[in-house]
Motif scaffolding. Structure first.
Motif, short mmCIF file in Angstrom:
data_model
loop_
_atom_site.label_atom_id
_atom_site.label_comp_id
_atom_site.label_asym_id
_atom_site.label_seq_id
_atom_site.Cartn_x
_atom_site.Cartn_y
_atom_site.Cartn_z
N VAL A 261 0.86 -1.19 0.00
CA VAL A 261 0.00 0.00 0.00
C VAL A 261 0.89 1.24 0.00
O VAL A 261 1.91 1.30 0.69
N THR A 262 0.52 2.24 -0.78
CA THR A 262 1.29 3.47 -0.77
C THR A 262 1.07 4.25 0.52
O THR A 262 -0.02 4.23 1.10
N ASN A 263 2.13 4.93 0.97
CA ASN A 263 1.93 5.87 2.07
C ASN A 263 1.32 7.16 1.51
O ASN A 263 1.30 7.39 0.30
N TYR A 264 0.79 7.97 2.41
CA TYR A 264 0.31 9.32 2.07
C TYR A 264 1.20 10.29 2.83
O TYR A 264 1.37 10.17 4.05
N GLN B 72 6.80 -6.07 -7.41
CA GLN B 72 8.20 -6.34 -7.14
C GLN B 72 8.72 -5.59 -5.90
O GLN B 72 9.90 -5.71 -5.56
N LEU B 73 7.85 -4.82 -5.23
CA LEU B 73 8.30 -3.89 -4.19
C LEU B 73 7.91 -4.33 -2.77
O LEU B 73 6.91 -5.00 -2.57
N ASP B 74 8.74 -3.90 -1.82
CA ASP B 74 8.42 -4.07 -0.40
C ASP B 74 7.62 -2.88 0.12
O ASP B 74 6.72 -3.04 0.95
N TYR B 75 7.99 -1.68 -0.35
CA TYR B 75 7.33 -0.44 0.05
C TYR B 75 7.13 0.43 -1.19
O TYR B 75 7.87 0.30 -2.17
N VAL B 76 6.16 1.34 -1.11
CA VAL B 76 5.98 2.28 -2.23
C VAL B 76 5.45 3.61 -1.71
O VAL B 76 4.70 3.67 -0.74
N ASP B 77 5.93 4.65 -2.36
CA ASP B 77 5.47 6.02 -2.10
C ASP B 77 5.02 6.57 -3.44
O ASP B 77 5.81 7.12 -4.21
#
Length: 337
Positions: free
Chosen positions: A125-128, A295-300
């Protein structure tokens, strides 16, 4: 290929403040590449920290426009390799590479994530992002946008107090980004308090070239440390391995999706967590980032969410963090204006 360039000025909902600057508008360059009845779109935003303006990108790309129009396009990888011989900034190359990847997917009638043999079964999930402002304003921004995961921009004289106050108003996971504003000892001391306040990790607390400081922080920090300004291009991934727990890849800084894919693979081999971040792009740039999600662990990738109005359609981020992908192939982008 036919190529078109256009500058846009994106108005933000709120002033966006980080440790070194604050702004209300974001200049951005949109590029379209057309071939065989299909059009791909790419984006790169201006950035004062890296001395990049839209006008500079336009001049660079215009200088090779005739060569691009004559270029025999086959794959984004070959096109990117060719672009790196043209003495363009990575920001300019990024805009062209994103357009080329979107075009390639549309020509193949497949979204990029499928071309890369990934699925949407699981993704972060993207952060805000809550930019630096008065504590009252930061609380107001959170109330305006209830979200399960916030990135808090820090780099003030009252950073811990800010997080303490924000925590009173939300049970969400916090991440913090100091944008090079802390010392090594500050980071170590802050990490213990921030962990107790429900912070997940700290992004780029020290200056980009302070690798000795980061080695000390990595050993003594109570929280994982993620590189941003210290990890710009592919060669930086190896350098970060002994000093960070993960890296934040920015497409504009590394030169687009093509090198980002290589950086992801290299980081995973080195045991680093992988994040991709945005630079307040419109949905053009955000839709490109979204193709990397599996492919990601985190996303912004909240850039378009921070805008007062958008210039394109593509991926949609729902209130629960779920990403809705359009039926259109490539990155799924359609320009509105």
């Amino acid at each position: 290929m036919e190529i078109l360039l256009k500058k846009y000025v994106l108005k933000l909902k709120h002033a966006f403040g980080i440790s070194r600057e604050s702004y209300d508008y974001q200049d951005t360059l949109i590029i379209s590449l057309s071939l065989n009845g299909k059009t791909g779109y790419g984006e790169a935003t201006a950035n004062s920290y890296y001395n990049i303006t839209v006008e500079k990108m336009q001049q660079e790309i215009t200088s090779v426009k005739k060569d691009i129009e004559k270029y025999h396009f086959t794959t984004p990888e070959d096109f990117h390799k060719w672009l790196t011989t043209k003495k363009l900034s990575n920001f300019s190359i990024c805009a062209l590479d994103l357009a080329a990847n979107d075009l390639f997917g549309k020509l193949k009638n497949k979204p990029l994530y499928k071309i890369w043999d990934t699925t949407l079964d699981k993704y972060p999930v993207t952060n805000y992002t809550i930019g630096i402002a008065s504590v009252e304003k930061m609380v107001e921004k959170m109330a305006e946008k209830p979200w399960p995961l916030y990135k808090i921009k820090l780099g003030t004289d009252n950073d811990i107090k800010i997080v303490q106050e924000l925590r009173k108003h939300s049970d969400a996971i916090f991440r913090v980004d100091a944008n090079c504003a802390w010392t090594a000892q500050q980071t170590i001391d802050n990490s213990k308090l921030l962990k107790e306040l429900g912070v997940e990790f700290i992004e780029q607390p020290l200056k980009a070239n302070d690798l000795k400081g980061y080695e000390k922080v990595k050993k003594e920090s109570h929280l994982p440390i993620i590189a941003d300004e210290s990890c710009i291009v592919e060669e930086d991934v190896q350098k970060c391995a002994g000093s960070f727990d993960g890296i934040n890849i920015k497409l504009t800084k590394c030169g687009g999706l093509t090198p980002a894919l290589r950086m992801i693979k290299k980081a995973k081999k080195l045991g680093l967590k992988v994040m991709v971040g945005c630079m307040t792009e419109s949905t053009v740039g955000i839709s490109a980032i979204a193709q990397l999600l599996p492919q990601l662990d985190y996303v912004d990738m909240d850039g378009a969410m921070l805008l007062e109005s958008d210039i394109a359609t593509g991926v949609i981020i729902r209130e629960n963090g779920k990403v809705v992908f359009p039926d259109i192939a490539g990155s799924g982008i359609t320009l509105r204006v």
